[in-house]
Motif scaffolding. Structure first.
Motif, PDB file in Angstrom:
ATOM      1  N   ARG A 187       0.851  -1.196   0.000  1.00 36.24           N
ATOM      2  CA  ARG A 187       0.000   0.000   0.000  1.00 36.24           C
ATOM      3  C   ARG A 187       0.886   1.245   0.000  1.00 36.24           C
ATOM      4  O   ARG A 187       1.750   1.413   0.865  1.00 36.24           O
ATOM      5  CB  ARG A 187      -0.927  -0.003   1.208  1.00 36.24           C
TER       6      ARG A 187
ATOM      7  N   TRP B 297      -2.427  15.853  13.049  1.00 38.74           N
ATOM      8  CA  TRP B 297      -3.266  14.850  13.691  1.00 38.74           C
ATOM      9  C   TRP B 297      -4.135  14.136  12.661  1.00 38.74           C
ATOM     10  O   TRP B 297      -4.286  12.913  12.694  1.00 38.74           O
ATOM     11  CB  TRP B 297      -4.112  15.506  14.772  1.00 38.74           C
ATOM     12  N   GLN B 298      -4.698  14.888  11.710  1.00 37.43           N
ATOM     13  CA  GLN B 298      -5.513  14.275  10.660  1.00 37.43           C
ATOM     14  C   GLN B 298      -4.684  13.319   9.814  1.00 37.43           C
ATOM     15  O   GLN B 298      -5.126  12.207   9.490  1.00 37.43           O
ATOM     16  CB  GLN B 298      -6.130  15.349   9.769  1.00 37.43           C
TER      17      GLN B 298
ATOM     18  N   TYR C 278      -1.890  11.825  10.669  1.00 38.43           N
ATOM     19  CA  TYR C 278      -1.488  10.683  11.497  1.00 38.43           C
ATOM     20  C   TYR C 278      -2.607   9.647  11.570  1.00 38.43           C
ATOM     21  O   TYR C 278      -2.372   8.445  11.372  1.00 38.43           O
ATOM     22  CB  TYR C 278      -1.116  11.161  12.899  1.00 38.43           C
ATOM     23  N   LYS C 279      -3.813  10.086  11.842  1.00 40.28           N
ATOM     24  CA  LYS C 279      -4.942   9.152  11.948  1.00 40.28           C
ATOM     25  C   LYS C 279      -5.186   8.438  10.621  1.00 40.28           C
ATOM     26  O   LYS C 279      -5.470   7.237  10.596  1.00 40.28           O
ATOM     27  CB  LYS C 279      -6.206   9.904  12.388  1.00 40.28           C
ATOM     28  N   PHE C 280      -5.086   9.173   9.535  1.00 38.87           N
ATOM     29  CA  PHE C 280      -5.294   8.596   8.205  1.00 38.87           C
ATOM     30  C   PHE C 280      -4.257   7.502   7.925  1.00 38.87           C
ATOM     31  O   PHE C 280      -4.597   6.394   7.496  1.00 38.87           O
ATOM     32  CB  PHE C 280      -5.203   9.704   7.157  1.00 38.87           C
ATOM     33  N   CYS C 281      -2.998   7.799   8.181  1.00 37.89           N
ATOM     34  CA  CYS C 281      -1.937   6.832   7.900  1.00 37.89           C
ATOM     35  C   CYS C 281      -2.029   5.620   8.833  1.00 37.89           C
ATOM     36  O   CYS C 281      -1.792   4.479   8.416  1.00 37.89           O
ATOM     37  CB  CYS C 281      -0.571   7.497   8.047  1.00 37.89           C
ATOM     38  N   ARG C 282      -2.362   5.862  10.079  1.00 37.76           N
ATOM     39  CA  ARG C 282      -2.477   4.755  11.029  1.00 37.76           C
ATOM     40  C   ARG C 282      -3.613   3.817  10.616  1.00 37.76           C
ATOM     41  O   ARG C 282      -3.476   2.581  10.696  1.00 37.76           O
ATOM     42  CB  ARG C 282      -2.726   5.307  12.434  1.00 37.76           C
ATOM     43  N   ARG C 283      -4.701   4.389  10.121  1.00 36.18           N
ATOM     44  CA  ARG C 283      -5.835   3.579   9.704  1.00 36.18           C
ATOM     45  C   ARG C 283      -5.529   2.771   8.437  1.00 36.18           C
ATOM     46  O   ARG C 283      -5.889   1.607   8.316  1.00 36.18           O
ATOM     47  CB  ARG C 283      -7.052   4.474   9.467  1.00 36.18           C
ATOM     48  N   GLU C 284      -4.853   3.406   7.495  1.00 38.79           N
ATOM     49  CA  GLU C 284      -4.623   2.782   6.191  1.00 38.79           C
ATOM     50  C   GLU C 284      -3.433   1.825   6.168  1.00 38.79           C
ATOM     51  O   GLU C 284      -3.312   1.002   5.273  1.00 38.79           O
ATOM     52  CB  GLU C 284      -4.433   3.869   5.124  1.00 38.79           C
ATOM     53  N   LYS C 285      -2.525   1.971   7.137  1.00 30.25           N
ATOM     54  CA  LYS C 285      -1.381   1.059   7.263  1.00 30.25           C
ATOM     55  C   LYS C 285      -0.565   0.960   5.964  1.00 30.25           C
ATOM     56  O   LYS C 285      -0.417  -0.112   5.363  1.00 30.25           O
ATOM     57  CB  LYS C 285      -1.853  -0.330   7.705  1.00 30.25           C
TER      58      LYS C 285
ATOM     59  N   LEU D 249       4.629   6.334  13.317  1.00 28.96           N
ATOM     60  CA  LEU D 249       3.968   5.461  12.357  1.00 28.96           C
ATOM     61  C   LEU D 249       4.843   4.286  11.926  1.00 28.96           C
ATOM     62  O   LEU D 249       4.352   3.194  11.667  1.00 28.96           O
ATOM     63  CB  LEU D 249       3.549   6.259  11.124  1.00 28.96           C
TER      64      LEU D 249
END
Length: 384
Positions: A6, A79-80, A82-89, A111
């Protein structure tokens, strides 16, 4: 059996065009086989309107952040992201230009995305001391960097703040020559569309109307030759904050009707063949796509001898002049305007052959794929 990796391609602004011959972010996506890589194109600012094109990536995401949200500490934006990248892996992140690089340098401390690539398009991004200190603090084994020309790569290496010969590479900007040529109107049609006299000798320039592009010096050089070459004209495609200054300069130098500011043109590449001579008088460039676009139209080139452009100008048989040197620019224009149409055409063919040899899009794609394949294999401890 290999897995799908990904990939996040992060850009500061939405800027997808109908034609991607010079859209290098889209060309990177084309380089990655879809049976191994799934790319998400993400834009920090902007989004397409109902009739505007979208990226060829498998997915697109638009953060629609304001300019103010991307200044200072950028805490909400960080923060946005970070959350996006953490979710998408993601397995790979490709950052275009400084701001995305700077944000991901910070965020990847948590991350731990295996492979991060930062692309530098020009000079000066790390001139400020605190930016170099940030690189020294945050750069780790996950990171590799790309300069879009040997000169940009050398700029990064000379900073001595963590950019090394092991983690910093050159992949030269390129253009999809076949697509580019297919977009271009004939000289007659291009001049009809631009409202240009079909019989004049036309010097052309393309770029934002800002001081670093050096258009004021091109206008001054042309003014010195206006009486010697009464059928010559100059036309500049682009817009920007220097427009009012250039209009005043044109009037003061008695160039009304001889110099045209054509404004912004969507897919400006289609008009390249309207010109006889291509001029890039920039004071600084990272790797000038406008120069490649002129060469794709088989135009003889005049350009400033800045490090990123000088080797290409010399290989193309063009004329290099010192930046902001009106006298040298005048002599270069004079040398080309004095040539016959046939001699100018031969110069243009030489430039086109150089473009084919040194800036082929297939080489660009191959080098990106090889870099990502090899560095991801190292990062993951296995072959891709």
């Amino acid at each position: 059996m290999s897995r799908h990796f990904r990939v996040l391609q992060l850009q500061p602004d939405y800027n997808v065009k109908d034609y991607d011959c010079a859209d290098l972010a889209e060309q990177i996506i084309k380089a990655l086989p879809t049976d191994r890589y799934e790319v998400t194109a993400t834009f920090l600012r902007g989004r397409p309107g109902p009739t505007e094109p979208v990226s060829r990536a498998a997915k697109s995401a638009y953060f629609e952040l304001s300019n103010s949200a991307l200044k200072g500490l950028r805490l909400r934006a960080m923060w946005q992201l970070y959350k996006f990248c953490r979710r998408e892996k993601f397995d790979v992140v490709i950052c275009n230009r400084f701001k995305p690089v700077n944000m991901m340098l910070q965020l990847n401390r948590w991350l731990k995305i295996p492979l991060c690539i930062g692309i530098s398009h020009g000079f000066g991004e790390y001139d400020r001391l605190y930016r170099r200190k940030q690189v020294q603090c945050w750069l780790d084994e996950h990171w590799h960097f790309i300069g879009v020309s040997p000169a940009v790569t050398q700029y990064l290496l000379n900073l001595k703040c963590g950019f090394t010969y092991q983690n910093t590479h050159t992949i030269k900007n390129a253009i999809d020559i076949k697509q580019s040529v297919g977009l271009q109107h004939s000289r007659k049609r291009a001049r009809e569309l631009l409202g240009i006299n079909p019989t004049v000798r036309l010097i052309g320039a393309l770029g934002r109307l800002v001081p670093v592009k050096g258009h004021t010096y091109l206008v001054q050089a042309f003014a010195a030759l206006k009486d010697q070459y009464p059928t010559a004209q100059l036309a500049i495609i682009g817009t920007g904050r220097e427009k009012s200054h250039l209009i005043t300069q044109i009037q003061d130098l008695g160039l009304a009707g001889r110099v045209q500011l054509l404004g912004f043109k969507e897919n400006a590449l289609q008009y390249v063949q309207a010109f006889n001579i291509w001029a890039i008088p920039s004071l600084s460039e990272g790797s000038c796509l406008a120069l490649l676009e002129g060469m794709s139209g088989r135009l003889p080139v005049i350009a400033s001898s800045v490090p990123a452009m000088l080797p290409l100008i010399q290989s193309a048989g063009g004329l290099a002049v010192n930046p902001a040197n009106v006298s040298e620019l005048t002599m270069a224009l004079d040398a080309y305007l004095a040539l016959s149409d046939e001699a100018l055409a031969r110069k243009g063919e030489q430039a086109y052959r150089c473009l084919q040899a040194q800036h082929d899009i297939m080489v660009f794609r191959k080098e990106y794929l090889e870099l990502i394949d090899s560095k991801l294999a190292q990062a993951c401890g296995k072959y891709v």
